[in-house]
Design an enzyme around this catalytic site. Structure first.
Site, PDB file in Angstrom:
ATOM      1  N   ASP A  63       4.830   7.112   4.180  1.00  0.00           N
ATOM      2  CA  ASP A  63       3.979   7.009   4.097  1.00  0.00           C
ATOM      3  C   ASP A  63       2.705   7.380   2.699  1.00  0.00           C
ATOM      4  O   ASP A  63       3.288   8.767   2.100  1.00  0.00           O
ATOM      5  CB  ASP A  63       2.743   8.409   5.546  1.00  0.00           C
ATOM      6  CG  ASP A  63       1.505   7.884   4.784  1.00  0.00           C
ATOM      7  OD1 ASP A  63       0.659   6.808   3.670  1.00  0.00           O
ATOM      8  OD2 ASP A  63       0.409   8.550   5.712  1.00  0.00           O
ATOM      9  N   TYR A 176     -11.883   0.120  -2.722  1.00  0.00           N
ATOM     10  CA  TYR A 176     -11.157  -0.681  -2.551  1.00  0.00           C
ATOM     11  C   TYR A 176     -11.200  -0.714  -4.601  1.00  0.00           C
ATOM     12  O   TYR A 176     -10.065   0.025  -5.240  1.00  0.00           O
ATOM     13  CB  TYR A 176     -11.044  -1.998  -1.976  1.00  0.00           C
ATOM     14  CG  TYR A 176      -9.659  -3.250  -2.424  1.00  0.00           C
ATOM     15  CD1 TYR A 176      -8.254  -2.747  -2.233  1.00  0.00           C
ATOM     16  CD2 TYR A 176      -9.744  -3.869  -3.820  1.00  0.00           C
ATOM     17  CE1 TYR A 176      -7.504  -3.395  -2.460  1.00  0.00           C
ATOM     18  CE2 TYR A 176      -8.681  -4.636  -4.354  1.00  0.00           C
ATOM     19  CZ  TYR A 176      -7.668  -4.324  -3.500  1.00  0.00           C
ATOM     20  OH  TYR A 176      -6.347  -5.240  -3.949  1.00  0.00           O
TER      21      TYR A 176
END
Ligand SMILES: NC(=O)c1ccc[n+]([C@@H]2O[C@H](COP(=O)([O-])OP(=O)(O)OC[C@H]3O[C@@H](n4cnc5c(N)ncnc54)[C@H](O)[C@@H]3O)[C@@H](O)[C@H]2O)c1
Length: 274
Positions: A63, A176
């Site tokens: 991760d 984003y």
């Protein structure tokens, strides 16, 4: 003679889309590849694909938002292949709820209409998740691999996957866009900090590419036609288009290039921004 013969590359997000494209393309050019991804099953499939084609690859679960996991990923690569020469940081998410799956599931279940994802309505948690994975995750990946490149005579090459969204605002995607703009600035900062160690750091800013991430929109003909129309080369990109740009920046062919961003986007950036 391959363009990456004798080199070891770590590819985060290597289980799907652009990362998978890089893993396959780098291995074709002779690199030993560590396919690193949150999804270990799919990462193993990509590593098997590389090995089946005669290349060298292993998979590791990571991760990238976790510092400990990034350090373990880099250590696992050195254990497996002895060193790290190159890295592509491709792990990423388009929004907090996004989970990369097969393109068919994505096309039917992922978000298309983002009208309720405007910055005014976004929860801090969902904003933070995108920043954690897309920006902090790239920083943690870069420094974990760089620590293993520091002592190397030949240095290393890091390629961060940004986006045209680093320089172009997209409605409903403030988190984003900010994360990708951050990746672009992070790339420049690391490039000047690591230059004395012969570690080059560059970024790639893809335009619209056919992957699981874009499947929710590419399934709509109208959306595809509109994007093709605004893209001067009149098509969407494929993962190999981005892998080829990454290959150049990760190989010795770009040995005098650092702190740069390359936009493999069919001319979209030139068209939209002028
Ligand atoms: N597809 C496009 O049009 C496009 C355009 C510009 C930039 N990008 C960027 O390219 C990169 C790759 O995207 P893609 O289109 O191949 O998407 P994808 O969903 O096909 O692949 C992303 C991969 O990243 C992995 N991943 C997600 N979060 C992770 C985490 N925390 N740790 C480790 N792995 C994680 C996923 O499991 C998946 O395998 C992303 O950074 C994305 O923002 C994509």
């Amino acid at each position: 003679m391959g363009r990456m013969d004798g080199k070891v590359a770590v590819i985060t997000g290597g289980a799907s889309g652009i990362g998978r494209g890089c893993a396959l393309r780098f291995a074709e050019e002779g690199a030993s590849v560590m396919v690193a991804d949150l999804n270990l099953d799919r990462a193993n499939e990509v590593a098997d694909e590389v090995v089946g084609a005669g290349g060298a690859a292993q998979a590791v679960q990571v991760d990238t938002a976790s510092e400990e996991a990034c350090e373990a990923m880099a250590a696992a690569t050195v254990d497996a292949f002895g060193k790290i020469d190159a890295c592509v940081a491709a792990a990423g998410i388009s929004h907090a709820g996004y989970v990369s799956r097969d393109a068919e599931t994505q096309a039917t279940e992922d978000r298309f209409d983002k009208d309720d994802m405007l910055a005014l309505d976004k929860s801090v948690d969902s904003w933070q998740r995108v920043i954690d994975v897309n920006l902090t995750g790239v920083m943690l990946t870069d420094r974990a691999v760089a620590r293993h490149m520091l002592g190397s005579e030949s240095g290393g090459a890091i390629v961060n996957i940004a986006s045209v969204a680093a320089v172009t605002a997209l409605k409903g995607s403030a988190d984003y866009c900010v994360s990708k703009a951050g990746v672009w600035m992070l790339t420049k900062c690391l490039a000047i900090e690591l230059a004395r160690n012969k570690i080059r750091v560059n970024a790639v800013g893809p335009g619209y590419i056919r992957t699981s991430m874009s499947a929710a929109v590419t399934v709509h003909d109208g959306w595809v036609k509109a994007r093709e129309k605004e893209t001067p080369l009149r098509r969407l990109g494929e993962p190999v288009d981005i892998a080829n740009a990454c290959l150049y920046l990760a190989s010795d062919e770009s040995s005098f290039v650092t702190g740069e961003i390359l936009f493999p986007d069919g001319g979209l950036n030139a068209h939209v921004r002028g």
